[in-house]
Design an enzyme around this catalytic site. Structure first.
Site, mmCIF file in Angstrom:
data_model
loop_
_atom_site.group_PDB
_atom_site.id
_atom_site.type_symbol
_atom_site.label_atom_id
_atom_site.label_comp_id
_atom_site.label_asym_id
_atom_site.label_seq_id
_atom_site.Cartn_x
_atom_site.Cartn_y
_atom_site.Cartn_z
ATOM 1 N N SER A 73 37.914 40.999 31.974
ATOM 2 C CA SER A 73 38.472 40.287 30.804
ATOM 3 C C SER A 73 38.536 40.913 29.397
ATOM 4 C CB SER A 73 37.691 38.925 30.794
ATOM 5 O OG SER A 73 38.496 37.981 31.626
ATOM 6 N N LYS A 76 41.796 40.752 27.801
ATOM 7 C CA LYS A 76 42.298 39.528 27.096
ATOM 8 C C LYS A 76 42.459 39.999 25.480
ATOM 9 C CE LYS A 76 41.184 35.985 30.306
ATOM 10 N NZ LYS A 76 40.376 36.577 31.294
ATOM 11 N N SER A 133 37.246 32.287 28.440
ATOM 12 C CA SER A 133 38.081 33.297 28.787
ATOM 13 C C SER A 133 39.000 32.892 30.130
ATOM 14 C CB SER A 133 37.001 34.458 29.720
ATOM 15 O OG SER A 133 37.605 35.736 29.889
ATOM 16 N N LYS A 235 34.099 40.124 23.094
ATOM 17 C CA LYS A 235 34.667 39.652 24.312
ATOM 18 C C LYS A 235 33.627 40.255 25.412
ATOM 19 C CE LYS A 235 37.500 37.217 26.845
ATOM 20 N NZ LYS A 235 36.527 37.103 27.531
#
Length: 472
Positions: A73, A76, A133, A235
């Site tokens: 992720s 992202k 997420s 993140k």
């Protein structure tokens, strides 16, 4: 009198020795915990880490920083970078509605659960990415900005090149598993710097502690926010193939660093190691304040597809579907298949790259027991297992088709035909090339072992459903 004094002296000496022994025991426990992290890293081929001074660009720590890793992720971050770029250029606004296609809506959890044909605002989508997420919202953003997720992935890769991220290829908007999607710890640090330098007006989203959508409250998966002084983003990420990843931005006065840890064996060990890196290297960062930007802002943009914004839905976003708890427990924050994209022939996958020489985590610093417990005792950031790549890695394949829509239709039909067998499984598709044509494997994941996958396939065959169990 002398005997009394001797007894008093002996007692004092004994008490002092006991206190020293207690302090030594605490110190040894701190060292043992950090040593355990370092030993685990030596056996972890997924590990990479990188720390850079965000003021000067000086590399403070590097381990396997240019070795290819799966981003999960962390992908992202680029989806958000391109979203921020579109906002800053006036292509979209925070209130622009993001439509959810059937493909976006069908992405595995974690997700916010918008039905196909529904929509949310750009700001809602951003908040769902930085906190929960959300895979569905990420795909929806990509489809809106790129016209299709495949084209958006090309835009992501092109932007990566323009930012100097030479070791990164993107294949989807959310980081769900795709063997042709990879990055490096150094590149993720570059992207972290770029987000902060280029879009400071939007960077604050990354420190959002929680977000409520409908009846869902979504806490931020980054457990270091508010717990390690100075951490203000960015993140987390996890798939079984990538391990536990984290990019952190940290500020203390004029000192700023961006740190990356990839391939952690657990959320707790990853956070523990990140805390070690921050505590050791933040004091070494420059205290002179921010100089010129470290990451050049690329000129121009490839947002032709955003002109389609005029055709976006005008209705308010619907209330998200309420999903049963079981739906949340079978899939991961960052895991599942990617949208089909033709592989770049010149780009080898991480599996094709020789295994790097393993390095241990940074030598841990001494820190108070309370700080150690705060870093180690927290639950895993992304504890939910992945449906598409279960802990065992075993899946059940039932078909393949040159049409992704047909493959997904087969999965849906099979789920309805054998709900008892596939109650805890999750369907997904995996693209592959053959004779210049992209095909799509229809698979079910979420099986805890080889035996579970074999048993599920045997049960499907009894219902006249062809299948075979395979390690993904």
């Amino acid at each position: 009198m002398r005997q009394a004094f001797a007894g008093f002296a002996f007692t004092q000496i004994f008490s002092a020795k006991s206190a020293i022994a207690g302090l030594l025991a605490i110190a040894m426990s701190v060292v043992a915990a950090s040593t355990a992290v370092a030993q685990a890293a030596k056996q972890n081929s997924k590990y990479a880490a990188f720390v850079i001074d965000a003021n000067t660009g000086k590399v403070l720590f590097s381990a396997n920083a240019d070795s290819r890793r799966y981003p999960a992720s962390l992908t992202k971050m680029m989806t958000l970078y391109l979203t921020f770029e579109a906002l800053s250029r006036g292509k979209i606004t925070k209130q622009t509605l993001v439509p959810f296609s059937a493909h976006a809506s069908a992405e595995p959890p974690t997700k916010i659960g918008v039905r196909a044909g529904g929509s949310v605002t750009v700001e809602t989508a951003i908040l769902s990415l930085v906190t929960k997420s959300a895979n569905d919202a990420s795909t929806a953003l990509g489809e809106m900005l790129g016209g299709s997720e495949e084209n958006f992935a090309r835009m992501m890769t092109a932007k990566a090149r323009s930012l100097g991220m030479s070791g990164t290829v993107f294949r989807n908007a959310n980081g769900l598993p795709n063997s042709a999607q990879f990055t490096t710890a150094r590149d993720m640090a570059t992207l972290g710097l770029a987000l902060r330098e280029h879009y400071p007006q939007y960077y604050g989203y990354f420190s959002t502690p929680s977000f409520t959508y409908g009846r869902q409250r979504m806490p931020n998966h980054n457990r270091l926010l508010g717990r390690i002084k100075g951490v203000d983003g960015i993140k987390t990420g996890f798939t079984n193939a990538s391990g536990f990843n984290l990019v952190s931005s940290v500020t203390d006065g004029n000192r700023r660093i961006v740190a990356v840890v990839m391939g952690g064996a657990s959320g707790a060990s990853r956070d523990n190691h990140m805390a070690d890196l921050i505590m050791k290297y933040l004091p070494s960062a420059s205290n002179s304040g921010k100089g010129a930007p470290l990451v050049a802002r690329a000129g121009g943009s490839n947002f032709d597809a955003v002109d389609k914004v005029a055709a976006l839905p005008k209705q308010a976003a619907p209330t998200p579907d309420t999903r049963p708890a079981a739906d949340v427990t079978v899939a991961s924050v960052d895991d599942a298949p990617a949208a089909p994209v033709r592989k770049a022939k010149a780009a080898p996958t991480p599996e094709e790259v020789p295994a790097p020489t393993l390095q241990a985590y940074a030598e841990p610093t001494s820190r108070p027991q309370a700080a150690l417990e705060a870093a180690v005792a927290k639950p895993q950031v992304d504890p939910i297992k992945t449906a598409s790549v279960a802990a065992s890695g075993w899946v059940v394949q039932i078909a393949s088709s040159p049409s992704r829509a047909e493959a997904e239709s087969i999965l849906d039909k099979t789920s309805k035909q054998a709900p008892g067998v596939l109650r805890k499984a999750s369907g997904f598709t995996v693209p592959f090339e053959k004779g210049g044509v992209t095909y799509h494997r229809a698979r079910f994941g979420g099986f805890g072992s080889k035996v579970a996958a074999w048993d599920a396939c045997a049960a499907l065959k009894k219902q006249k459903i062809s299948c075979y169990a395979i390690q993904n």
